[in-house]
Structure formats: structure tokens, C-alpha cells
Design an enzyme around this catalytic site. Structure first.
Site, PDB file in Angstrom:
ATOM      1  N   ASP A 138       0.828  -1.218   0.000  1.00  0.00           N
ATOM      2  CA  ASP A 138       0.000   0.000   0.000  1.00  0.00           C
ATOM      3  C   ASP A 138       0.861   1.266   0.000  1.00  0.00           C
ATOM      4  O   ASP A 138       0.389   2.355  -0.307  1.00  0.00           O
ATOM      5  CB  ASP A 138      -0.956   0.014   1.209  1.00  0.00           C
ATOM      6  CG  ASP A 138      -0.283  -0.112   2.578  1.00  0.00           C
ATOM      7  OD1 ASP A 138       0.960  -0.204   2.634  1.00  0.00           O
ATOM      8  OD2 ASP A 138      -1.010  -0.109   3.592  1.00  0.00           O
ATOM      9  N   LYS A 167       9.447  -0.233  -4.815  1.00  0.00           N
ATOM     10  CA  LYS A 167       8.292  -1.108  -5.066  1.00  0.00           C
ATOM     11  C   LYS A 167       7.406  -0.507  -6.160  1.00  0.00           C
ATOM     12  O   LYS A 167       6.900  -1.226  -7.024  1.00  0.00           O
ATOM     13  CB  LYS A 167       7.475  -1.314  -3.785  1.00  0.00           C
ATOM     14  CG  LYS A 167       8.137  -2.153  -2.719  1.00  0.00           C
ATOM     15  CD  LYS A 167       8.405  -3.595  -3.137  1.00  0.00           C
ATOM     16  CE  LYS A 167       7.163  -4.458  -3.242  1.00  0.00           C
ATOM     17  NZ  LYS A 167       7.492  -5.881  -3.514  1.00  0.00           N
TER      18      LYS A 167
END
Ligand code: NAD
Ligand code: DAU
Length: 364
Positions: A138, A167
């Protein structure tokens, strides 16, 4: 993809990867090959219980080694890759971003290249069924104010740490391989996991360990940063749901709907420990506010309506229930903590995986 073909799991000796592999071997019938470099965060003890299972194979290696990945793909013929391997700790990325760029970006790129080569040579039916599932976070969406709506799959990326930026870059590469080459990819973006086998550098296991040793429980800043917590086996269930029923090219948010401030989490750990292993004084007396993490994201929250609606997945564990199980696991497994935090584990790995030793040669 029906879950009836072999899978290749990268990073399967780490926290979430090992929980996924253990669960897979119970729930599914098909073989699993684990490719893991065994960094400080990877631990073969996590997979000791399946060592004798004929469906399980462990290979020590780097996802950035394209030739090795291609050889494994040709040997195992997996119908799916589940890609967990990464440098995963935000604080380490602040101290030394280089390894995050190398593994999370370059490594994912090399992995994608090897997988693309393999996938293009598959017969048409197998090409359609094949899946590359990329496990992400997230944190790529950035930081929320206390009252802002939760992240959806449409929220623009705004990563703030070297970890989340690396990421995000890997998510973009995965997306591009679908858009450009048609590789059937799936991406999951998940909130904070907790549970057994998490390396004691992350908040929950670190606080448990410090509490048991009577050391200060370090809370960054004012302790009001908010995270959404998900029990690790719920995450693994979600990944299997996406693998089986997700639409290639799509991304799915996974979360626990358990938003809590760090201070609340630490207090709840203390209260649970007071019950499970009472000390002379309340563990909460050890709570210590320390210097904040640079660039510390204030709040994460996940809107999980899409995976609930489209794939029928929901978190099952409550935070109180999951936390109790987690703490009990650490109380029951002090030798695991001892091994991952002492030099002896490292020495064993060097012996086992040094090419010149017979043991090492057997595992390469
Ligand atoms: P972890 O740090 O516990 O494990 C990572 C594993 O990857 C280790 O076994 C390590 O040895 C291996 N690895 C690292 N570099 C490698 C390389 N170059 N080649 C092969 N193997 C390598 O991480 P985790 O917490 O289990 O997270 C797994 C994945 O899930 C990561 O991609 C992470 O970004 C993502 N994620 C984690 C969380 C969380 O809360 N932990 C939440 C959302 C997403
Ligand atoms: O949100 C998903 C992410 O969750 C994953 O992508 C990462 O791989 C994973 O490490 C985790 O990142 P966090 O930075 O949120 O996790 P960590 O356990 O390091 O910290 C959780 C919160 O607790 C964070 O706000 C920082 C704070 N913290 C952490 C430590 C280690 C403290 O207050 N004290 C501490 O000692």
C-alpha cells in the site's frame, strides 16, 4: 488460473513467502519451487516443516540471475510465479537504498525478462492460463491525512521512501510487461502484515522481543501514525484468490480494515503480554518515544471493495485474535528468534551454500 499447476515462489523463505508456501502445500496438491537468496530476512527454518515434502524444492539464488531463473522455469514448468522477493524494511531503505534498487527494481526486471522468454515459448493454451503475480504494498500510494478516504486501485502513485519508490518502480515494470508484451500479470497491493515468522526488525515482533527482555519499546515520533493491519494468512488467502480468479492485467488492494495508531498497537501488545506472560510491572511502562523516522508516512488505509466484490475475498482474523496468536507463536518459539538474530544462523548458511562445500554444491 486454476490452482492445479506447479508454482515458482520467489522470496519464499521470508515472512509472508514462507507462510504462503506452508499454506499452499496444505491447500493445493501441486509442487512449489522456492527461489530465495537467503538474505538476513530469509530463513530456511521457516520451511523446515515441509523439507521432506516431495512437492517442495528449495533453490538458493538471486532473482536477478536471469540464467538461473530460466533454468528453473524450464525444469519445473510452473503455471504461475508468485513474486515476494524484495528488500522489505523501510528503515533499512533509509539507511542504505542501494540494495532496494538492486533487488526490487533490477531484480524484478531480470525476473520479468526470464519469465517473458519462458512464457513466449509456451503452447497457446498454457500461455493464456499462465500468471505472474507481483506482491506489492500500500506504501506506493503515499500518505493519507487522518480523514482522507482510503486508497483505491485508482489512487495515483506517490511513494515517499526509497523502499516504496523501489516497489512502485517494480509495479510499473510489471504493468508495462502486460501492456507491451501481453504477459498475464496480476499485482496485489497489501497493507501491513503481522503473524508468525516476521523478522524482529518490524514493529510488532520487535516490540514483543524488547518487552520480553525488559528493554524500551521504541515508538517513533508521537505514535499517531496509522497503519492498516492484516494477519498474514489472510494475505496469503487473498493472493491465492487473485491467482485463481483475478483478471490478468488488473491490480487488487488487500487490507484488513484494522486501522490503528502505532501507540494503540504497542499498547495492545503490552496488554496481551500482561495476560500471557505477566512480568512484575505492566509492559506499557517500557513504552519510550524516540526520534521519528525521516519522511514518515502519516497514515495508510486500504479500500478493499474491489477484491471483496469481484473475487469474494475478505479478511477473517480480528486484530485482537491475530495478535494473540502471533504473540503466542513468539513465546513458543524463542529458539527461532535466537537463530535469526544470532551469527550462528549466518554461519550455517555460508557453510550450506558456499559452492566449495559439498552441502553447498548440493543446494545450488
Ligand atoms: P521479508 O523481508 O521477510 O522476506 C523477503 C524474502 O526475499 C527473504 O526471504 C529474502 O531472502 C528474499 N530475497 C531478498 N532479495 C532477494 C533476491 N535478490 N533474490 C531472491 N530472494 C531475495 O519480506 P516480507 O515481509 O515477507 O515481504 C514479502 C513481499 O511482500 C515483499 O515484496 C514486500 O514488499 C511485500 N509486502 C510486505 C508487507 C509486510 O507487511 N511485510 C506488506 C505488503 C507487501
Ligand atoms: O504497509 C505495508 C508495509 O508495511 C510493507 O510494504 C513493508 O514491507 C513493511 O515493512 C511495513 O512497513 P512499515 O514501515 O509500515 O512497517 P514497520 O513495522 O517498520 O513500522 C510500522 C509502523 O511502526 C511505522 O509507522 C513505523 C513505526 N515503528 C516501527 C518500528 C520498527 C515504530 O514506531 N517503532 C519501531 O521501532
Amino acid at each position: 488460473m486454476p490452482l492445479n499447476s506447479p508454482v515458482l515462489v520467489t522470496g519464499g523463505a521470508g515472512f509472508i513467502g514462507s507462510n504462503f508456501v506452508l499454506q499452499w502445500l496444505v491447500e493445493q496438491q501441486t509442487p512449489v519451487t522456492v527461489l530465495d537468496k537467503l538474505t538476513y530476512a530469509g530463513n530456511l527454518e521457516n520451511l523446515a516443516s515441509v523439507q521432506q515434502d516431495s512437492r517442495y524444492r528449495f533453490v538458493c539464488g538471486d532473482i536477478a540471475d536471469g540464467a538461473l531463473v530460466r533454468r528453473l522455469l524450464d525444469e519445473q514448468h510452473p503455471g504461475a510465479i508468485v513474486h515476494f522477493a524484495a528488500e522489505s524494511h523501510v528503515d533499512r531503505s533509509i539507511l542504505g537504498p542501494g540494495e532496494f534498487i538492486r533487488t526490487n527494481i533490477e531484480g524484478t526486471f531480470q525476473l520479468l525478462e526470464a519469465v517473458r522468454g519462458y512464457w513466449m515459448e509456451l503452447p497457446t493454451e498454457q500461455r493464456k492460463e499462465f500468471r505472474f503475480l507481483h506482491v506489492s504494498t500500500d506504501e506506493v500510494y503515499g500518505s493519507l491525512t487522518p480523514t482522507a478516504p482510503a486508497f483505491t486501485e485508482e489512487t495515483p502513485y506517490a511513494p515517499n521512501s526509497p523502499y516504496s519508490a523501489s516497489k512502485a518502480a517494480s509495479d510499473h515494470l510489471v504493468r508495462a510487461y502486460h501492456h507491451t508484451y501481453g504477459l498475464p500479470v496480476l499485482t496485489t497491493n497489501c497493507s501491513n502484515n503481522y503473524g508468525p515468522r516476521q523478522f524482529p526488525e518490524k514493529l510488532i515482533p520487535l516490540v514483543v522481543q524488547n518487552a520480553l527482555k525488559g528493554l524500551p519499546l521504541p515508538v517513533y515520533g508521537d505514535g499517531q501514525n496509522v497503519r492498516d493491519w492484516l494477519y498474514v494468512t489472510d494475505h496469503c488467502d487473498g493472493i491465492r484468490a487473485v491467482l485463481e480468479r483475478g483478471v490478468a492485467g488488473q491490480t487488487y488492494n488487500i487490507g484488513g480494515r484494522q486501522e490503528m495508531s502505532n501507540l494503540e498497537v504497542v499498547r495492545q501488545i503490552c496488554a496481551t503480554l500482561d495476560e500471557l506472560k505477566p512480568a512484575g510491572k505492566p509492559y506499557a511502562s517500557l513504552i519510550t518515544f524516540v526520534k521519528d523516522r525521516p519522511g514518515h508516512d502519516r497514515r495508510y488505509a486500504m479500500d478493499i471493495a474491489k477484491i471483496e466484490r469481484e473475487l469474494g475475498w475478505q479478511p477473517r482474523e480480528t486484530f485482537a485474535g491475530g495478535l494473540r496468536k502471533t504473540i503466542q507463536w513468539y513465546l513458543d518459539n524463542p529458539e527461532w528468534v535466537e537463530h535469526v538474530t544470532s551469527g550462528s544462523y549466518r554461519e550455517w548458511i555460508d557453510l550450506q551454500y558456499t559452492p566449495s562445500s559439498p552441502e553447498g554444491a548440493a543446494n545450488r
